[in-house]
Scaffold this motif. Structure first.
Motif, mmCIF file in Angstrom:
data_model
loop_
_atom_site.group_PDB
_atom_site.id
_atom_site.type_symbol
_atom_site.label_atom_id
_atom_site.label_comp_id
_atom_site.label_asym_id
_atom_site.label_seq_id
_atom_site.Cartn_x
_atom_site.Cartn_y
_atom_site.Cartn_z
ATOM 1 N N VAL A 110 73.887 -14.158 -12.820
ATOM 2 C CA VAL A 110 73.078 -14.653 -13.942
ATOM 3 C C VAL A 110 71.766 -15.231 -13.415
ATOM 4 O O VAL A 110 70.676 -14.914 -13.910
ATOM 5 C CB VAL A 110 73.841 -15.737 -14.733
ATOM 6 N N LEU A 111 71.875 -16.049 -12.372
ATOM 7 C CA LEU A 111 70.679 -16.695 -11.830
ATOM 8 C C LEU A 111 69.703 -15.670 -11.266
ATOM 9 O O LEU A 111 68.491 -15.801 -11.431
ATOM 10 C CB LEU A 111 71.075 -17.712 -10.763
ATOM 11 N N ALA A 112 70.230 -14.624 -10.617
ATOM 12 C CA ALA A 112 69.356 -13.590 -10.063
ATOM 13 C C ALA A 112 68.589 -12.882 -11.181
ATOM 14 O O ALA A 112 67.385 -12.632 -11.059
ATOM 15 C CB ALA A 112 70.178 -12.589 -9.252
ATOM 16 N N GLY A 113 69.284 -12.577 -12.289
ATOM 17 C CA GLY A 113 68.619 -11.937 -13.421
ATOM 18 C C GLY A 113 67.537 -12.828 -14.004
ATOM 19 O O GLY A 113 66.436 -12.374 -14.315
ATOM 20 N N ILE B 164 59.876 -15.085 -25.597
ATOM 21 C CA ILE B 164 60.349 -15.248 -24.226
ATOM 22 C C ILE B 164 61.861 -15.500 -24.153
ATOM 23 O O ILE B 164 62.534 -14.992 -23.268
ATOM 24 C CB ILE B 164 59.583 -16.417 -23.559
ATOM 25 N N VAL B 165 62.372 -16.276 -25.104
ATOM 26 C CA VAL B 165 63.766 -16.708 -25.005
ATOM 27 C C VAL B 165 64.767 -15.542 -25.005
ATOM 28 O O VAL B 165 65.610 -15.472 -24.114
ATOM 29 C CB VAL B 165 64.075 -17.751 -26.105
ATOM 30 N N PRO B 166 64.695 -14.594 -25.970
ATOM 31 C CA PRO B 166 65.639 -13.471 -25.884
ATOM 32 C C PRO B 166 65.486 -12.662 -24.599
ATOM 33 O O PRO B 166 66.480 -12.153 -24.073
ATOM 34 C CB PRO B 166 65.291 -12.622 -27.115
ATOM 35 N N VAL B 167 64.249 -12.538 -24.097
ATOM 36 C CA VAL B 167 64.033 -11.807 -22.841
ATOM 37 C C VAL B 167 64.814 -12.474 -21.706
ATOM 38 O O VAL B 167 65.509 -11.813 -20.922
ATOM 39 C CB VAL B 167 62.527 -11.744 -22.492
ATOM 40 N N MET B 168 64.705 -13.817 -21.649
ATOM 41 C CA MET B 168 65.424 -14.562 -20.609
ATOM 42 C C MET B 168 66.933 -14.356 -20.734
ATOM 43 O O MET B 168 67.621 -14.095 -19.752
ATOM 44 C CB MET B 168 65.126 -16.065 -20.721
ATOM 45 N N LEU B 169 67.461 -14.499 -21.962
ATOM 46 C CA LEU B 169 68.902 -14.381 -22.174
ATOM 47 C C LEU B 169 69.386 -13.003 -21.750
ATOM 48 O O LEU B 169 70.407 -12.859 -21.071
ATOM 49 C CB LEU B 169 69.248 -14.640 -23.644
ATOM 50 N N LEU B 170 68.608 -11.965 -22.137
ATOM 51 C CA LEU B 170 68.991 -10.601 -21.802
ATOM 52 C C LEU B 170 69.001 -10.400 -20.281
ATOM 53 O O LEU B 170 69.925 -9.799 -19.721
ATOM 54 C CB LEU B 170 68.012 -9.628 -22.463
#
Lengths: 186, 190
Positions: A110-113, B164-170
């Motif tokens: 997760v952190l890498a992504g 930005i938020v959905p991009v991060m979650l994905l």
């Protein structure tokens, strides 16, 4: 209502900025310019410069600055509280998880992504600052042929100093500011 | 009891001084915290401090705030965490409040305006430097999925203007899935 908006905006910034101050920057930009009409691009660039020159985390600095402009000292406190509250909860929970399941590969995945996404966000925010500096506007103009040559020179010199001589960021910023002023009088 | 009060006071003043005197963000304050709490005060073991720093860096939020929460809690429980956070947040809160009071007056000054314009190029250079350093780290990790994520995330935010938020979650989800699949592949006999 404004207090709640301030709190909620900076709560999201605190919640989703992973990887230090420069990761918070694009989120701050999004919240205070796109979602709410709190700052102009110039003001945003100013607060980034001020945040870099004064001690303390960029997100806390931005929260204070925006909060005080939008609704006075109470706004500053509300925004700052919103900004650090997610950290308090998540850091404590993570510390617990870390000590129990440290080295779990899924967590590392997760952190890498997230780290890849963070680099892209910073690059995107950096690009809008760069176009503002070169062309005086936030988006790339149709004719990219005539940038402000002084800004381009300062940018290149700054980048060279940072990459090649490992000069501290604060000196690069002060240096380019002073040189920019002096060049005007020459 | 007296001794405990002393710990609280030292914790708060150490956090306050570190925060007030440290320019340049979380990556600068963390080694200084280590110097103070491990080397000078001997409150935390070296190895434990490294673990706390790792958590502070991988958690969302400001690294300095995260690290002070962890150190404060480790030293003196919940009240310690609270005091350490207050000590870390107060200096920027006070300084920026002072700056923003005279901001409008100062910003309209021609000289200041020139300096700020020049500084913009400097800020852009600093950010560019950070992008090169962090980007190189992602590329060196040697996982093409991460390169793809980085590229797609940039296009999504910069060109498609996605939130930005959905991009991060994905990206987090894809990172987890990639790790999970990779592990299954490694377990299965070829």
């Amino acid at each position: 209502m404004t207090y709640w908006q301030l709190f909620w905006s900076f709560f999201q910034i605190g919640l989703f900025s992973i990887g230090g101050g420069y990761a918070a920057m694009p989120l701050i930009q999004h919240q205070v310019m796109d979602v709410h009409p709190w700052l102009t691009m110039t003001q945003f660039a100013d607060i980034m410069a001020i945040a870099e020159m004064t001690p303390g985390p960029i997100s806390v600095n931005a929260a204070t600055f925006v909060g005080i402009r939008v609704s006075g000292p109470a706004g500053a406190i509300v925004a700052t509280a919103g900004c650090i509250l997610p950290s308090c909860g998540i850091v404590m929970a993570l510390a617990y998880i870390y000590y129990r399941f440290r080295g779990l590969s899924i967590v590392k995945g997760v952190l890498a992504g997230l780290r890849s996404a963070v680099v892209a966000m910073i690059a995107s925010a950096g690009l809008s600052l760069l176009t503002l500096s070169f062309y005086g506007q936030r988006t790339l103009p149709a004719e990219p042929g005539s940038p402000d040559l002084l800004s381009v020179a300062l940018f290149c010199a700054g980048l060279f100093a940072l990459r090649h001589f490992r000069v501290k960021p604060i000196y690069v910023m002060i240096g380019s500011g002073v040189l920019g002023m002096l060049a005007y009088f020459i | 009891m007296e001794k405990k009060k002393g710990v609280y006071r030292t914790l708060f003043s150490a956090a306050f001084k570190l925060s007030a005197g440290t320019f340049g963000g979380g990556f600068v304050i963390v080694p200084l915290m280590r110097e103070k709490f491990v080397r000078q005060l001997h409150w935390i073991e070296e190895q434990e401090m490294m673990d706390l720093i790792a958590i502070a860096e991988s958690a969302p939020g400001a690294i300095a705030v995260n690290a002070s929460i962890l150190v404060g809690y480790h030293v003196a429980g919940c009240l310690g965490a609270l005091l350490a956070v207050l000590g870390t947040v107060l200096p920027p809160l006070l300084i920026i409040s002072a700056v923003s009071c005279c901001y409008s007056a100062v910003r309209d000054n021609v000289l200041v305006s020139l300096v700020m314009t020049g500084m913009l190029s400097g800020v852009a250079a600093v950010i560019c430097d950070v992008v090169i350093t962090l980007g190189a780290r992602v590329i060196k990790a040697g996982r093409p999925v991460l390169w793809l994520l980085m590229g797609l995330a940039f296009v999504a935010v910069q060109i498609w203007k996605v939130n930005i938020v959905p991009v991060m979650l994905l990206c987090g989800a894809v990172g987890a899935a990639d790790t999970a699949l990779g592990r299954r592949k490694a377990v299965r006999p070829a």
